[in-house]
Scaffold this motif. Sequence first.
Motif, mmCIF file in Angstrom:
data_model
loop_
_atom_site.group_PDB
_atom_site.id
_atom_site.type_symbol
_atom_site.label_atom_id
_atom_site.label_comp_id
_atom_site.label_asym_id
_atom_site.label_seq_id
_atom_site.Cartn_x
_atom_site.Cartn_y
_atom_site.Cartn_z
ATOM 1 N N ARG A 227 0.838 -1.092 -0.131
ATOM 2 C CA ARG A 227 0.257 -0.105 -0.026
ATOM 3 C C ARG A 227 0.642 1.228 -0.553
ATOM 4 N NH1 ARG A 227 -4.948 -2.217 4.728
ATOM 5 N NH2 ARG A 227 -5.482 0.477 4.621
ATOM 6 N N ASP A 229 1.081 4.299 -1.116
ATOM 7 C CA ASP A 229 0.351 5.561 -1.241
ATOM 8 C C ASP A 229 0.311 5.712 0.314
ATOM 9 O OD1 ASP A 229 1.261 6.860 -3.983
ATOM 10 O OD2 ASP A 229 -1.014 5.477 -4.812
ATOM 11 N N GLU A 230 -0.299 4.945 0.795
ATOM 12 C CA GLU A 230 -0.557 5.568 2.491
ATOM 13 C C GLU A 230 1.020 4.916 2.938
ATOM 14 O OE1 GLU A 230 -4.623 2.837 3.732
ATOM 15 O OE2 GLU A 230 -3.368 2.455 1.930
ATOM 16 N N VAL A 232 4.584 6.303 2.595
ATOM 17 C CA VAL A 232 4.719 7.250 1.764
ATOM 18 C C VAL A 232 3.802 8.725 2.497
ATOM 19 C CG1 VAL A 232 4.533 9.047 0.277
ATOM 20 C CG2 VAL A 232 5.181 6.343 -0.205
ATOM 21 N N GLN A 233 2.070 8.452 2.778
ATOM 22 C CA GLN A 233 1.994 9.759 3.726
ATOM 23 C C GLN A 233 2.465 9.741 5.352
ATOM 24 O OE1 GLN A 233 -2.433 9.156 3.846
ATOM 25 N NE2 GLN A 233 -2.328 10.015 5.222
ATOM 26 N N TYR A 256 9.056 3.831 -2.707
ATOM 27 C CA TYR A 256 9.220 4.196 -3.933
ATOM 28 C C TYR A 256 9.571 3.061 -5.001
ATOM 29 C CZ TYR A 256 6.219 8.137 -3.724
ATOM 30 O OH TYR A 256 4.759 9.156 -3.414
ATOM 31 N N ARG A 261 7.896 2.358 -8.788
ATOM 32 C CA ARG A 261 7.956 3.477 -9.055
ATOM 33 C C ARG A 261 9.359 4.724 -9.054
ATOM 34 N NH1 ARG A 261 2.269 3.885 -5.751
ATOM 35 N NH2 ARG A 261 2.883 6.168 -6.675
ATOM 36 N N GLU A 264 9.292 8.414 -9.098
ATOM 37 C CA GLU A 264 8.957 8.962 -7.506
ATOM 38 C C GLU A 264 9.841 8.926 -6.979
ATOM 39 O OE1 GLU A 264 4.362 8.505 -7.533
ATOM 40 O OE2 GLU A 264 4.851 7.044 -8.441
#
Length: 814
Positions: A227, A229-230, A232-233, A256, A261, A264
């Motif tokens: 997961r 993006d979460e 990274v947040q 990333y 990715r 990024e």
Amino acid sequence: MAIEGQLGGNVALDNIEHARQALARSDLAQALFHVSSALATDPTNREWRALIDQVLSKAPDPMVFVRPDEAKADFITAATRGYVLAWKKQHAEAIATVAEVAAVRPDCAYLAWARDWAQQPGVVQSIPLDVITGRIVPSVLRAVTSVSAPCSESDPRRKNCEAAVDLLGALYGAHPQEAFVIFAIGVALRRVARFDQAIQYAGYAFQLKNDWNTCIGLASALRDAKRVDEAVQYYRHAYSMRPDEIAALLDVGDTYLGASRWDEAIAAYRDVLAKDGKQAWASASILYAEHKKTGAPDVREQLWRMADGNGRASDLLMDLFGDKPYFTWLPGAGDSTAHAARDIIAQLTRKPPPPTGLGIDIPLTYMEAPSALAAFQLWTKAQGWMQVGIAAKVEGVQQPDPRSPKAQVDFQLWAFDDKVPRPNTPAPDPRVHAAIAEIAKTPYCLPMWQPLAQALAAQMGPAWMNQLLCAMVHPPPLPSPRHDPLIWVQKCQVAAALVIAYLDATPWESSQRRRTLWSIAFGPTDWVCDAAIVAMGWLAAHDASVREDVEGVFAQLEKIIPQQGFTCWEYPLVNVWKNLGGHPREMVEKLAQWKLRCESQKVEFAEEKHGGLTLEQYAELSALRDAILMKQGGGAGSAIMAAMGGGAQPELAALCKRFGIPAPMSAAAARVPGWDQRINADGALQKRFFDLTARFQLKQSGVDANSHEGRVAQQIRGGAFDVESAKQNQMAAAQAMAAGEGGDADPTVFPGQKLAKLSDYVGLMKQMQGGDFNGALKKYGLDMGSYMQASQAWGIKLASDPMLNAKFGKMMTG
């Protein structure tokens, strides 16, 4: 690692058999030692745990066997102490102890014990919270974080990770609001690939204690669950909590990167470089991401050239090319000569030699690679210390003789004046030095070296073959005085061999390059053999038409590895052969076991000599001499009489002849004055001499110094005999005899000897106690010397066998 388990399997079964035998004679200390040694290979084995329970049940106080003040404080003893503590219902200390052991040895599944104890009713409730948070949980975390998430099911650390989940879960049940325990559960769950649950626990810990650590824990759980993006947040949120630390920003880039990715990832690493322009992790990671994105060879080359001074670059390069010793990285030389040279270099770096010069002798048991000496000479030349030299003083020569070719060859790169090596070629053309050095200056990685070697080979052509051979035994000068000369020589030799491997384009079997590499590999033993093996293996890994022939060469080399001493090309041989891949299962197992055997080898140095004898030989001579003198009643008078030609003189003269020392007058007493002076002047040497002499005395008495009885004898002699353990054993033996478990009341202990049965020794003792010493000796056909030997052997047997000792006591009082 699975093969390592198989290697340990037979040893473990032997330990279990020894444990059962020791238990039968009520030697609980030895039984516990052997069963705990077996359990170290598989702590979850229920049958073996039942055996350790049986041993503990017979001991009035099993803690005697695992006292913390013992000199032997290895991890097995520490884990067994934890097991005994649990047996005594001291569960808090037991679980903390085995958790601490697991932190040191995460490959041994001792947390399975802690899990079982923690799941017993009332146990976790009895453990103080400060022990949980201060000892148990930190140790469990160290154990599970020794491996990345998720841990492979074939990894031996997996069992501890699985046990950690259950152990921490039990602790959580008793302390459902303790954030540190909950955080640890999330960490452990990630290792066993239970990512959804890991996120739940990590999130709960973050709610209970909103800080940097729990935030990182939640972000990492989300990352492992893909997961991205979460994750990274939360990493960015952690960074906002501690803006002076860039670790969370690096985690963003790594997250990333792990998700492929690339853009990024590059942007995140550039954020790191904006705060720290010299951050090595970020710099290497950017190059890796750019190469994965574009496949650009020049970017990969930048990463490769960065690898020598950047650990992250080295790891990422290995990710690209694989972990293959001698193909993608170069293990250091294992010769004792190389180790000694490295130590001398370190000492001279700290304290330069005197202007008058320095000559250092390295004593060796057997012949070793001449290139280690050549490497040291390169180093001294780079320092401007030409007056410093080392020489190998070799005691013996193994068979096959490493100075001679191992098969019919076209040339020999080394020649020998007796045991002193010298290059058998002139120095090469300086242009060859320069060309080979250009390759060797770069980080070792054959996938990157191959195009360089091929280009150089095409430029040179076969006419330069001999010049390349000259460069292998006359390596290029060090690029700088700070360069490691040993690694440098290895790199130069492999570079030269790789160029030779591409030097002509004719079919392999009939080519000059094959014959040349063959002649190097089968020539006198040296690191140049290693280089030829590496080059042939590299070709075989990338050309199917070459592989069968090269594997045949490897099989021939395997058959002629000397049994004695260290063979420098053995470890490269097994690794390169293994690197070829595609082997049948049996071959995979064989190579894995062989590799482990090589890695367990220890180099040995020869000992000094006096009178032509090593210390060990003089100890044996002394033990035999003392036994002869004992027949004459012992004492200085016997030695004087022997020296003057009387008493024991004929036997001592024969003993001197056997050991090759002259036997006139005083020497007839079988002494070597040089050794006597050294032994009297050096306390450490004296202790070693006495230990060696005692071992030979045991051998004369029929006791193997390496056996259980031999170890007991050494304990008695050294004042380390465990009286408390012996008391426990005697109590257990008495109980077993009372229960009718003693077996033969009059066992034969020394078959074929004059005092073979227990009743023989008891009869001798009783007659001596009655005052008829000489009559007792005569009755059993003994003289003073043979009595002393028999008495020592019986004393050791009785000390090492509690059941026999109990029978002896009963017979003596009967």
